[in-house]
Design a protein around this motif. Structure first.
Motif, PDB file in Angstrom:
ATOM      1  N   THR A  41       0.807  -1.221   0.000  1.00 41.97           N
ATOM      2  CA  THR A  41       0.000   0.000   0.000  1.00 41.97           C
ATOM      3  C   THR A  41       0.840   1.271   0.000  1.00 41.97           C
ATOM      4  OG1 THR A  41      -0.733  -1.004   2.095  1.00 41.97           O
ATOM      5  CG2 THR A  41      -2.353   0.025   0.733  1.00 41.97           C
ATOM      6  N   PRO A  42       1.986   1.492   0.505  1.00 43.63           N
ATOM      7  CA  PRO A  42       2.816   0.662   1.383  1.00 43.63           C
ATOM      8  C   PRO A  42       2.373   0.819   2.832  1.00 43.63           C
ATOM      9  CG  PRO A  42       3.980   2.659   0.868  1.00 43.63           C
ATOM     10  CD  PRO A  42       2.660   2.724   0.145  1.00 43.63           C
ATOM     11  N   GLY A  43       2.485  -0.249   3.578  1.00 44.13           N
ATOM     12  CA  GLY A  43       2.080  -0.203   4.967  1.00 44.13           C
ATOM     13  C   GLY A  43       2.498  -1.436   5.723  1.00 44.13           C
ATOM     14  N   ASP A  44       2.293  -1.381   7.039  1.00 46.08           N
ATOM     15  CA  ASP A  44       2.594  -2.507   7.923  1.00 46.08           C
ATOM     16  C   ASP A  44       1.401  -3.444   7.977  1.00 46.08           C
ATOM     17  OD1 ASP A  44       5.106  -1.436   8.615  1.00 46.08           O
ATOM     18  OD2 ASP A  44       4.139  -0.105  10.060  1.00 46.08           O
ATOM     19  N   TYR A  45       1.686  -4.712   8.176  1.00 44.42           N
ATOM     20  CA  TYR A  45       0.656  -5.755   8.192  1.00 44.42           C
ATOM     21  C   TYR A  45       0.881  -6.601   9.440  1.00 44.42           C
ATOM     22  CZ  TYR A  45      -1.784 -10.030   6.740  1.00 44.42           C
ATOM     23  OH  TYR A  45      -2.612 -11.112   6.677  1.00 44.42           O
ATOM     24  N   VAL A  46      -0.189  -6.882  10.191  1.00 45.10           N
ATOM     25  CA  VAL A  46      -0.115  -7.781  11.342  1.00 45.10           C
ATOM     26  C   VAL A  46      -1.404  -8.599  11.374  1.00 45.10           C
ATOM     27  CG1 VAL A  46      -1.065  -6.110  12.991  1.00 45.10           C
ATOM     28  CG2 VAL A  46       0.390  -7.939  13.826  1.00 45.10           C
ATOM     29  N   SER A  47      -1.284  -9.885  11.761  1.00 43.89           N
ATOM     30  CA  SER A  47      -2.471 -10.734  11.806  1.00 43.89           C
ATOM     31  C   SER A  47      -2.348 -11.793  12.898  1.00 43.89           C
ATOM     32  CB  SER A  47      -2.711 -11.421  10.458  1.00 43.89           C
ATOM     33  OG  SER A  47      -1.720 -12.390  10.215  1.00 43.89           O
ATOM     34  N   ILE A  48      -3.505 -12.292  13.289  1.00 41.14           N
ATOM     35  CA  ILE A  48      -3.628 -13.442  14.195  1.00 41.14           C
ATOM     36  C   ILE A  48      -4.408 -14.482  13.420  1.00 41.14           C
ATOM     37  CG2 ILE A  48      -4.490 -14.299  16.380  1.00 41.14           C
ATOM     38  CD1 ILE A  48      -4.446 -11.351  17.330  1.00 41.14           C
ATOM     39  N   ARG A  49      -3.860 -15.682  13.327  1.00 41.96           N
ATOM     40  CA  ARG A  49      -4.422 -16.719  12.461  1.00 41.96           C
ATOM     41  C   ARG A  49      -4.689 -17.986  13.254  1.00 41.96           C
ATOM     42  NH1 ARG A  49      -1.737 -20.450   9.887  1.00 41.96           N
ATOM     43  NH2 ARG A  49      -2.624 -21.385   8.068  1.00 41.96           N
ATOM     44  N   TYR A  50      -5.836 -18.591  13.036  1.00 40.16           N
ATOM     45  CA  TYR A  50      -6.199 -19.880  13.632  1.00 40.16           C
ATOM     46  C   TYR A  50      -6.262 -20.905  12.509  1.00 40.16           C
ATOM     47  CZ  TYR A  50      -9.082 -23.631  15.440  1.00 40.16           C
ATOM     48  OH  TYR A  50      -9.556 -24.866  15.786  1.00 40.16           O
ATOM     49  N   GLU A  51      -5.646 -22.070  12.728  1.00 38.51           N
ATOM     50  CA  GLU A  51      -5.653 -23.134  11.716  1.00 38.51           C
ATOM     51  C   GLU A  51      -6.169 -24.418  12.353  1.00 38.51           C
ATOM     52  OE1 GLU A  51      -2.557 -25.300   8.601  1.00 38.51           O
ATOM     53  OE2 GLU A  51      -1.818 -23.830  10.030  1.00 38.51           O
ATOM     54  N   SER A  52      -7.049 -25.101  11.653  1.00 28.82           N
ATOM     55  CA  SER A  52      -7.584 -26.382  12.088  1.00 28.82           C
ATOM     56  C   SER A  52      -7.087 -27.456  11.127  1.00 28.82           C
ATOM     57  CB  SER A  52      -9.111 -26.344  12.089  1.00 28.82           C
ATOM     58  OG  SER A  52      -9.629 -27.595  12.475  1.00 28.82           O
ATOM     59  N   TYR A  53      -6.395 -28.462  11.663  1.00 34.23           N
ATOM     60  CA  TYR A  53      -5.826 -29.530  10.842  1.00 34.23           C
ATOM     61  C   TYR A  53      -6.881 -30.587  10.533  1.00 34.23           C
ATOM     62  CZ  TYR A  53      -1.319 -27.603  12.157  1.00 34.23           C
ATOM     63  OH  TYR A  53      -0.253 -26.762  12.333  1.00 34.23           O
ATOM     64  N   SER A  54      -6.670 -31.308   9.438  1.00 30.52           N
ATOM     65  CA  SER A  54      -7.548 -32.414   9.066  1.00 30.52           C
ATOM     66  C   SER A  54      -6.686 -33.637   8.760  1.00 30.52           C
ATOM     67  CB  SER A  54      -8.393 -32.034   7.846  1.00 30.52           C
ATOM     68  OG  SER A  54      -7.573 -31.917   6.709  1.00 30.52           O
ATOM     69  N   ASN A  55      -7.314 -34.760   8.528  1.00 27.96           N
ATOM     70  CA  ASN A  55      -6.587 -35.990   8.220  1.00 27.96           C
ATOM     71  C   ASN A  55      -6.128 -36.046   6.762  1.00 27.96           C
ATOM     72  OD1 ASN A  55      -6.815 -36.943  10.811  1.00 27.96           O
ATOM     73  ND2 ASN A  55      -8.761 -37.958  10.398  1.00 27.96           N
ATOM     74  N   ILE A  56      -6.628 -35.152   5.955  1.00 33.34           N
ATOM     75  CA  ILE A  56      -6.170 -35.062   4.572  1.00 33.34           C
ATOM     76  C   ILE A  56      -5.210 -33.879   4.490  1.00 33.34           C
ATOM     77  CG2 ILE A  56      -8.214 -36.158   3.608  1.00 33.34           C
ATOM     78  CD1 ILE A  56      -9.333 -33.403   3.018  1.00 33.34           C
ATOM     79  N   PHE A  57      -4.697 -33.580   3.329  1.00 34.22           N
ATOM     80  CA  PHE A  57      -3.715 -32.513   3.202  1.00 34.22           C
ATOM     81  C   PHE A  57      -4.337 -31.137   2.983  1.00 34.22           C
ATOM     82  CE2 PHE A  57      -1.260 -36.313   2.212  1.00 34.22           C
ATOM     83  CZ  PHE A  57      -0.243 -36.149   3.139  1.00 34.22           C
ATOM     84  N   ILE A  58      -5.586 -30.956   3.419  1.00 37.97           N
ATOM     85  CA  ILE A  58      -6.238 -29.655   3.337  1.00 37.97           C
ATOM     86  C   ILE A  58      -6.649 -29.231   4.736  1.00 37.97           C
ATOM     87  CG2 ILE A  58      -8.215 -28.360   2.463  1.00 37.97           C
ATOM     88  CD1 ILE A  58      -8.142 -30.098  -0.019  1.00 37.97           C
ATOM     89  N   ASN A  59      -6.174 -28.066   5.165  1.00 37.02           N
ATOM     90  CA  ASN A  59      -6.531 -27.498   6.459  1.00 37.02           C
ATOM     91  C   ASN A  59      -7.374 -26.258   6.242  1.00 37.02           C
ATOM     92  OD1 ASN A  59      -4.898 -29.456   7.547  1.00 37.02           O
ATOM     93  ND2 ASN A  59      -3.174 -28.083   7.884  1.00 37.02           N
ATOM     94  N   LEU A  60      -8.148 -25.877   7.259  1.00 39.95           N
ATOM     95  CA  LEU A  60      -8.951 -24.664   7.207  1.00 39.95           C
ATOM     96  C   LEU A  60      -8.338 -23.634   8.147  1.00 39.95           C
ATOM     97  CD1 LEU A  60     -12.522 -26.212   7.277  1.00 39.95           C
ATOM     98  CD2 LEU A  60     -11.211 -25.451   5.295  1.00 39.95           C
ATOM     99  N   SER A  61      -8.385 -22.367   7.744  1.00 43.98           N
ATOM    100  CA  SER A  61      -7.850 -21.321   8.612  1.00 43.98           C
ATOM    101  C   SER A  61      -8.730 -20.081   8.550  1.00 43.98           C
ATOM    102  CB  SER A  61      -6.414 -20.960   8.209  1.00 43.98           C
ATOM    103  OG  SER A  61      -6.392 -20.294   6.974  1.00 43.98           O
ATOM    104  N   ALA A  62      -8.686 -19.310   9.639  1.00 34.70           N
ATOM    105  CA  ALA A  62      -9.348 -18.010   9.722  1.00 34.70           C
ATOM    106  C   ALA A  62      -8.336 -17.043  10.319  1.00 34.70           C
ATOM    107  CB  ALA A  62     -10.594 -18.096  10.588  1.00 34.70           C
ATOM    108  N   LYS A  63      -8.323 -15.837   9.775  1.00 32.28           N
ATOM    109  CA  LYS A  63      -7.319 -14.869  10.206  1.00 32.28           C
ATOM    110  C   LYS A  63      -7.950 -13.491  10.302  1.00 32.28           C
ATOM    111  CE  LYS A  63      -4.665 -14.056   6.914  1.00 32.28           C
ATOM    112  NZ  LYS A  63      -3.743 -14.265   5.850  1.00 32.28           N
ATOM    113  N   VAL A  64      -7.688 -12.777  11.409  1.00 34.71           N
ATOM    114  CA  VAL A  64      -8.029 -11.366  11.508  1.00 34.71           C
ATOM    115  C   VAL A  64      -6.742 -10.594  11.299  1.00 34.71           C
ATOM    116  CG1 VAL A  64     -10.073 -11.626  12.957  1.00 34.71           C
ATOM    117  CG2 VAL A  64      -7.848 -11.371  14.032  1.00 34.71           C
ATOM    118  N   TYR A  65      -6.833  -9.479  10.585  1.00 34.74           N
ATOM    119  CA  TYR A  65      -5.619  -8.742  10.275  1.00 34.74           C
ATOM    120  C   TYR A  65      -5.860  -7.238  10.296  1.00 34.74           C
ATOM    121  CZ  TYR A  65      -7.523  -8.115   5.583  1.00 34.74           C
ATOM    122  OH  TYR A  65      -8.322  -7.785   4.519  1.00 34.74           O
TER     123      TYR A  65
END
Length: 178
Positions: A41-65
């Motif tokens: 933009t230019p600008g600073d970026y910060v986030s908190i991310r939650y990730e949930s694992y699965s038994n396959i190679f696809i995980n789900l995540s949610a992030k606030v930034y």
């Protein structure tokens, strides 16, 4: 605006204290990550991310930034949410999880603010949403902690606020027990 920044910082500290109290040497099914970097933009970026694992190679995540920039007399900020599905690439699957490479794709939403440019705009006009994609490299330090490097590209639908965003940076990730 300062009140929103304080709330975001308090939320960040709350997540850090939760992670500090829950990191364990058990089989992990979730992770929390704190990221910092730069946007173009230019600008600073910060986030908190939650990730949930699965038994396959696809995980789900949610992030606030949050993105923030004070440049050329402007005071720009954006607060948002990303929801993604992440795929462990073949490169990440063959390294005993010491190094993993992930590709993610999902949806993004954010609210932009700049008191001078967006003066008089309603909140709905300052909202933007679209698709987000990212690549992440993850190096395991211990079984619980990892260092990450990320690059993220967003394609947005509200053309009045811009149609793309790019961010890159580093993070620290803590796996939390089941």
């Amino acid at each position: 605006m300062e009140k929103i920044n304080k709330i975001f910082l308090m939320t960040l500290l709350l997540f850090v204290s939760v992670v500090n109290g829950k990191c364990q040497d058990t089989e992990n099914s979730q992770a929390i990550e704190i990221r910092a970097g730069r946007g173009l933009t230019p600008g600073d970026y910060v986030s908190i991310r939650y990730e949930s694992y699965s038994n396959i190679f696809i995980n789900l995540s949610a992030k606030v930034y949050m993105e923030r920039s004070k440049k050329n007399g402007l005071d720009y900020s954006a607060y948002g949410l990303d929801v993604m599905a992440e795929y462990y690439t073949k490169l990440g699957q063959n390294t005993n999880h010491l190094f993993e490479l992930k590709a993610g794709l999902g949806a993004t939403w954010h609210l932009e603010n700049e008191p001078w440019i967006y003066k008089g705009w309603s909140s709905s006009r300052k909202m933007n949403y679209g698709f987000a994609g990212e690549m992440v490299g993850e190096w395991a330090i211990t079984e619980e902690f990892s260092l990450t490097v990320f690059a993220q590209q967003k394609y947005l639908f509200n053309k009045a606020l811009g149609s793309t965003r790019f961010a890159f940076g580093i993070g620290i990730k803590c796996k939390i027990g089941e």
